[in-house]
Design a protein around this motif. Structure first.
Motif, mmCIF file in Angstrom:
data_model
loop_
_atom_site.group_PDB
_atom_site.id
_atom_site.type_symbol
_atom_site.label_atom_id
_atom_site.label_comp_id
_atom_site.label_asym_id
_atom_site.label_seq_id
_atom_site.Cartn_x
_atom_site.Cartn_y
_atom_site.Cartn_z
ATOM 1 N N GLN A 39 0.847 -1.189 0.000
ATOM 2 C CA GLN A 39 0.000 0.000 0.000
ATOM 3 C C GLN A 39 0.882 1.238 0.000
ATOM 4 O OE1 GLN A 39 -3.936 -1.235 2.548
ATOM 5 N NE2 GLN A 39 -2.156 -0.651 3.707
ATOM 6 N N CYS B 109 -7.033 -1.693 3.614
ATOM 7 C CA CYS B 109 -8.272 -0.997 3.288
ATOM 8 C C CYS B 109 -9.332 -1.964 2.760
ATOM 9 C CB CYS B 109 -8.028 0.161 2.318
ATOM 10 S SG CYS B 109 -7.743 -0.355 0.639
ATOM 11 N N VAL B 110 -10.584 -1.567 2.887
ATOM 12 C CA VAL B 110 -11.732 -2.413 2.562
ATOM 13 C C VAL B 110 -11.663 -2.959 1.150
ATOM 14 C CG1 VAL B 110 -14.247 -2.466 2.379
ATOM 15 C CG2 VAL B 110 -13.167 -1.113 4.174
ATOM 16 N N GLN C 293 -9.148 -3.692 -0.783
ATOM 17 C CA GLN C 293 -8.210 -4.802 -0.952
ATOM 18 C C GLN C 293 -8.794 -6.094 -0.405
ATOM 19 O OE1 GLN C 293 -5.340 -4.959 -2.626
ATOM 20 N NE2 GLN C 293 -5.831 -2.873 -3.282
ATOM 21 N N SER D 214 -18.196 -5.012 3.509
ATOM 22 C CA SER D 214 -18.340 -3.919 4.463
ATOM 23 C C SER D 214 -19.115 -4.389 5.697
ATOM 24 C CB SER D 214 -19.056 -2.750 3.783
ATOM 25 O OG SER D 214 -19.268 -1.705 4.686
ATOM 26 N N SER E 201 -10.747 -0.294 13.227
ATOM 27 C CA SER E 201 -10.655 0.456 11.977
ATOM 28 C C SER E 201 -10.086 1.851 12.179
ATOM 29 C CB SER E 201 -12.035 0.567 11.333
ATOM 30 O OG SER E 201 -12.875 1.392 12.118
ATOM 31 N N ARG F 265 -10.008 5.542 9.818
ATOM 32 C CA ARG F 265 -10.339 6.275 8.589
ATOM 33 C C ARG F 265 -9.168 7.156 8.210
ATOM 34 N NH1 ARG F 265 -14.147 8.026 4.357
ATOM 35 N NH2 ARG F 265 -15.685 6.372 4.452
ATOM 36 N N GLN G 125 -10.491 8.978 2.209
ATOM 37 C CA GLN G 125 -11.678 8.231 1.804
ATOM 38 C C GLN G 125 -11.555 6.731 2.065
ATOM 39 O OE1 GLN G 125 -12.169 9.194 -2.408
ATOM 40 N NE2 GLN G 125 -10.012 9.777 -2.475
ATOM 41 N N TRP G 126 -10.450 6.329 2.672
ATOM 42 C CA TRP G 126 -10.251 4.909 2.926
ATOM 43 C C TRP G 126 -10.490 4.540 4.383
ATOM 44 C CZ3 TRP G 126 -7.044 7.775 -0.261
ATOM 45 C CH2 TRP G 126 -7.029 7.396 -1.609
ATOM 46 N N THR G 127 -11.019 3.334 4.592
ATOM 47 C CA THR G 127 -11.087 2.790 5.945
ATOM 48 C C THR G 127 -10.148 1.595 6.004
ATOM 49 O OG1 THR G 127 -13.422 3.411 6.055
ATOM 50 C CG2 THR G 127 -12.600 1.956 7.764
ATOM 51 N N TYR G 128 -9.242 1.617 6.930
ATOM 52 C CA TYR G 128 -8.283 0.530 7.097
ATOM 53 C C TYR G 128 -8.678 -0.308 8.310
ATOM 54 C CZ TYR G 128 -5.421 3.225 3.857
ATOM 55 O OH TYR G 128 -4.966 3.902 2.762
ATOM 56 N N TYR G 129 -8.613 -1.620 8.126
ATOM 57 C CA TYR G 129 -8.927 -2.534 9.225
ATOM 58 C C TYR G 129 -7.694 -3.358 9.573
ATOM 59 C CZ TYR G 129 -13.981 -1.685 8.862
ATOM 60 O OH TYR G 129 -15.227 -1.121 8.874
#
Lengths: 100, 100
Positions: B32, B43-44, B46, B59, B73, B75, B78-82
């Motif tokens: 990334q 991120c979601v 991927q 999601s 998570s 933010r 515009q990306w949310t990473y888990y």
DNA sequence: TTGGTATATCGGGAAATTCCGATATACCTT
DNA sequence: AAGGTATATCGGAATTTCCCGATATACCAA
């Protein structure tokens, strides 16, 4: 044994309770005349009584837990006794440490 | 967190896979540019790509895992990473040792 | 502000799970 | 063999889960 099946077996309040009860049978069930808790386990009727659910439901739940290798059974006369399956529970710990 | 909800979260093949992928993100996802795996997560998009399921499903699955405190998570734009929630996974180990 | 991208939420059909009562099976006693 | 008890299996109504496409929201870039 499929990992998903193990977690499905555990994803029900009553089935989790049963495993908890079987961890300390002497605290959770009345004394049994003909079978000791450690070696043989607890019979279906006692587990059903404690759960408050129907006989058929508990019989099915025990078989779900057994298929997941979380408990094992012994037939003695007309009774089936269930107890914890230590190997299966150990395997579950390993799954959590290695796979998750 | 309710024990049953934790095991429900784990009783699905895709959700188990996601946890497995997040254990070793560098092996399971391409590099990334803007976020490192260890601190921020994956991120979601991927995760969705890897799973082959729809965006909405993934999601929702991620939010189920997060409610069970198995992932967390962040933010960033515009990306949310888990990423994995180590405390939650540790708590799960304890449940298995103490309650089952 | 407008358009584009990433993610979340909504509504729902299909499949699975929950839990029951009825019935079958197994075993024991007489 | 007949009747009684313990457990397992069957069939099913109600609920939940799975997974989707459509839509909403959030943020970014021009």
């Amino acid at each position: 044994m499929d990992q998903v099946e193990i977690f499905k077996a555990l994803s029900n309040k009553t089935r989790l309770q049963i495993l908890g009860w079987l961890k300390e049978p002497e605290l959770n069930f009345p004394e049994q005349p003909n079978a000791d808790f450690e070696n043989v386990g607890v019979c279906v009727g006692q587990i059903q009584l404690k759960s408050g659910l129907s006989q058929s439901t508990i019989s099915e739940y025990l078989s779900i837990l057994q298929r997941a290798e979380l408990i094992s059974s012994t037939r003695v006369g007309q009774w089936t006794y269930y107890k914890r399956n230590k190997e299966g529970l150990e395997k579950l710990s390993e799954i959590i440490h290695k796979a998750l």
